[in-house]
Design an enzyme around this catalytic site. Structure first.
Site, short mmCIF file in Angstrom:
data_model
loop_
_atom_site.label_atom_id
_atom_site.label_comp_id
_atom_site.label_asym_id
_atom_site.label_seq_id
_atom_site.Cartn_x
_atom_site.Cartn_y
_atom_site.Cartn_z
N CYS A 116 0.81 -1.23 0.00
CA CYS A 116 0.00 0.00 0.00
C CYS A 116 0.84 1.28 0.00
O CYS A 116 0.29 2.37 -0.16
CB CYS A 116 -0.96 0.01 1.19
SG CYS A 116 -2.26 -1.23 1.02
N HIS A 256 -3.49 7.35 2.92
CA HIS A 256 -3.87 6.06 2.35
C HIS A 256 -5.24 5.66 2.89
O HIS A 256 -5.52 5.84 4.07
CB HIS A 256 -2.81 5.01 2.71
CG HIS A 256 -3.19 3.63 2.30
ND1 HIS A 256 -3.58 3.33 1.01
CD2 HIS A 256 -3.27 2.47 3.00
CE1 HIS A 256 -3.87 2.04 0.94
NE2 HIS A 256 -3.70 1.50 2.14
N ASN A 286 -10.29 0.15 -0.22
CA ASN A 286 -8.83 0.24 -0.26
C ASN A 286 -8.34 -0.25 -1.62
O ASN A 286 -8.38 -1.44 -1.90
CB ASN A 286 -8.25 -0.61 0.88
CG ASN A 286 -6.73 -0.54 0.94
OD1 ASN A 286 -6.08 0.00 0.05
ND2 ASN A 286 -6.16 -1.12 1.99
O1 UT7 Z 1 -3.82 -1.09 3.49
C1 UT7 Z 1 -2.91 -2.00 4.01
C2 UT7 Z 1 -2.92 -2.00 5.48
N1 UT7 Z 1 -4.13 -2.53 5.99
C3 UT7 Z 1 -4.78 -1.93 6.97
O2 UT7 Z 1 -4.38 -0.87 7.38
C4 UT7 Z 1 -5.98 -2.63 7.58
C5 UT7 Z 1 -5.90 -2.60 9.08
N2 UT7 Z 1 -6.94 -3.33 9.75
C6 UT7 Z 1 -8.23 -2.95 9.75
O3 UT7 Z 1 -8.61 -2.00 9.08
C7 UT7 Z 1 -9.20 -3.67 10.66
O4 UT7 Z 1 -8.48 -4.50 11.53
C8 UT7 Z 1 -10.27 -4.51 9.93
C9 UT7 Z 1 -11.25 -3.60 9.22
C10 UT7 Z 1 -9.60 -5.43 8.92
C11 UT7 Z 1 -11.05 -5.35 10.94
O5 UT7 Z 1 -11.61 -4.50 11.94
P1 UT7 Z 1 -11.42 -4.82 13.49
O6 UT7 Z 1 -12.15 -3.80 14.23
O7 UT7 Z 1 -9.95 -4.94 13.75
O8 UT7 Z 1 -12.15 -6.19 13.66
P2 UT7 Z 1 -11.59 -7.58 14.18
O9 UT7 Z 1 -10.74 -8.24 13.18
O10 UT7 Z 1 -11.03 -7.39 15.56
O11 UT7 Z 1 -12.94 -8.41 14.34
C12 UT7 Z 1 -13.96 -8.06 15.31
C13 UT7 Z 1 -15.12 -9.00 15.18
C14 UT7 Z 1 -14.72 -10.47 15.18
O12 UT7 Z 1 -15.71 -11.21 15.85
P3 UT7 Z 1 -15.52 -11.65 17.38
O13 UT7 Z 1 -14.28 -12.47 17.41
O14 UT7 Z 1 -15.37 -10.36 18.14
O15 UT7 Z 1 -16.78 -12.40 17.66
C15 UT7 Z 1 -14.72 -10.86 13.72
O16 UT7 Z 1 -14.94 -12.23 13.50
O17 UT7 Z 1 -15.79 -8.80 13.93
C16 UT7 Z 1 -15.86 -10.03 13.20
N3 UT7 Z 1 -15.75 -9.72 11.78
C17 UT7 Z 1 -16.81 -9.36 11.02
N4 UT7 Z 1 -18.11 -9.21 11.30
C18 UT7 Z 1 -18.92 -8.81 10.30
C19 UT7 Z 1 -14.64 -9.71 11.01
N5 UT7 Z 1 -14.95 -9.35 9.74
C20 UT7 Z 1 -16.27 -9.13 9.73
C21 UT7 Z 1 -17.17 -8.72 8.73
N6 UT7 Z 1 -18.49 -8.57 9.06
N7 UT7 Z 1 -16.79 -8.47 7.46
#
Ligand code: UT7
Length: 331
Positions: A116, A256, A286
């Site tokens: 990225c 970004h 993204n």
């Molecule tokens: O561009 C390159 C660099 N990349 C980035 O900068 C991305 C950085 N990361 C992020 O933007 C975020 O971590 C994400 C958007 C990818 C994920 O958001 P998060 O707030 O970190 O969520 P998480 O992975 O901690 O997941 C929270 C909960 C989980 O459920 P439990 O374990 O709390 O029951 C996931 O299973 O949300 C669940 N979950 C979803 N629920 C509905 C994960 N993906 C989804 C989804 N829809 N698409």
């Protein structure tokens, strides 16, 4: 004699017509519009559906838009850099193909891959070539067909990424406009958190790797998020500090577009108000190497000669950094 700086003198862009909305994603994986919107800021993304069309298809369209709008003679372009994490083909340079297709017949060309941060690093490369006096017209294109490496049954990644391309032309400037400073970083610790396991030299493609879905993007979102928030904010604050810029001196943050929460944290750390923050993540998601030039494409008309822009990016590797640039024209 004034020092020669590298200014952006033209911008172009392209996104595919096909819109993949959060509502449609709800029918594909176990997710919902509310979760995606609050966690990422994304509402929809564009997907390239044309058959046999890769990243170059969009890169060419973005470059052609720039050439037309900027009234540029492509035969005068010295160098074409395609920043991408999704080249058309392994080994063969996507940039070489793009250069030929747009009529940059006197240019040399190569791809730059820094996930990225590819476009941000590409800006640095372009600026160095211009500042040295070696080349006069450098075309930097950021383009990615992320849909080609995304598993649309994996809700942790398929909601984030989209396809698109943006292009900018760098030329010498004698008024002190253009790139003023840069702070680029990387840390190999990031390799475990954001990657594609197979298809590279460690694990070449095989029946097994295809069966195991190892050709798709894997991301440990939480870990990447933590690194992204602290590092993108830190480099942006640092570049302001060492150039004696206060939040009042900064007209635009060009961040970004990975996650609205990362963008907000960066703006907060810089003390920059939200109306000065370029945003299009809600429309495109993204697009990896295309986020920064697509922001310029969308905001070009609002930019004024002399505006101070702070670019910031964070990506796989890890790679990240910040660039301070003075805008060079009114459109
Ligand atoms: O561009 C390159 C660099 N990349 C980035 O900068 C991305 C950085 N990361 C992020 O933007 C975020 O971590 C994400 C958007 C990818 C994920 O958001 P998060 O707030 O970190 O969520 P998480 O992975 O901690 O997941 C929270 C909960 C989980 O459920 P439990 O374990 O709390 O029951 C996931 O299973 O949300 C669940 N979950 C979803 N629920 C509905 C994960 N993906 C989804 C989804 N829809 N698409």
């Amino acid at each position: 004699m004034n020092k020669t700086t590298a200014a952006i003198t033209a911008v172009g862009g392209y996104v595919p017509d096909f819109v993949l909305s959060n509502k449609v994603l709800e029918t594909m994986v176990d997710t919902n519009d509310e979760w995606i919107t609050t966690r990422t800021g994304i509402k929809e993304r564009r997907i390239l559906k044309e058959e046999n069309a890769g990243t170059s298809y969009m890169a060419i369209k973005a470059a052609e838009d720039l050439i037309k709008k900027g009234n540029v003679d492509p035969s005068e372009i010295d160098f074409v850099l395609v920043a991408t994490a999704t080249p058309d083909l392994p080994v063969a340079s996507t940039a070489a193909y793009v250069a030929s297709e747009i009529g940059a017949v006197n240019a040399f060309a190569y791809d730059l891959q820094a996930a990225c941060s590819s476009f941000l690093y590409g800006m640095s490369t372009a600026a160095s070539y211009i500042e040295s006096g070696k080349y006069k017209k450098v075309l930097v294109i950021g383009a990615d067909k992320m849909s080609s490496i995304i598993d649309y049954t994996d809700r942790t990644t398929c909601i984030i990424f989209g396809d698109g391309a943006g292009a900018v032309l760098f030329e010498p400037n004698e008024e002190g406009l253009g790139v003023q400073d840069e702070y680029l970083r990387s840390d190999g610790i990031g390799r475990q958190f954001l990657k594609i396991d197979a298809g590279g030299s460690i694990l070449p493609a095989s029946e097994e790797t295809v069966k195991n879905k190892q050709h798709y993007v894997y991301q440990d979102g939480k870990s990447v998020f933590k690194f992204a928030v602290s590092n993108m904010a830190e480099v942006s604050a640092l570049i302001m500090e060492r150039n004696n810029l206060t939040h009042e001196d900064v007209q635009w943050l060009v961040p970004h577009q990975a996650n609205k929460r990362i963008i907000d944290a960066t703006a907060n750390r810089m003390g920059v108000d939200s109306e000065k923050v370029m945003i299009n993540i809600h429309r495109y998601g993204n697009t990896t190497s295309a986020t920064l030039p697509l922001l310029l494409f969308d905001y070009e008309k609002q930019l004024k000669k002399g505006d101070n822009l702070i670019f910031a990016a964070f990506g796989g590797g890890f790679t990240w950094g910040s660039i301070y640039l003075k805008w060079a024209y009114n459109s």
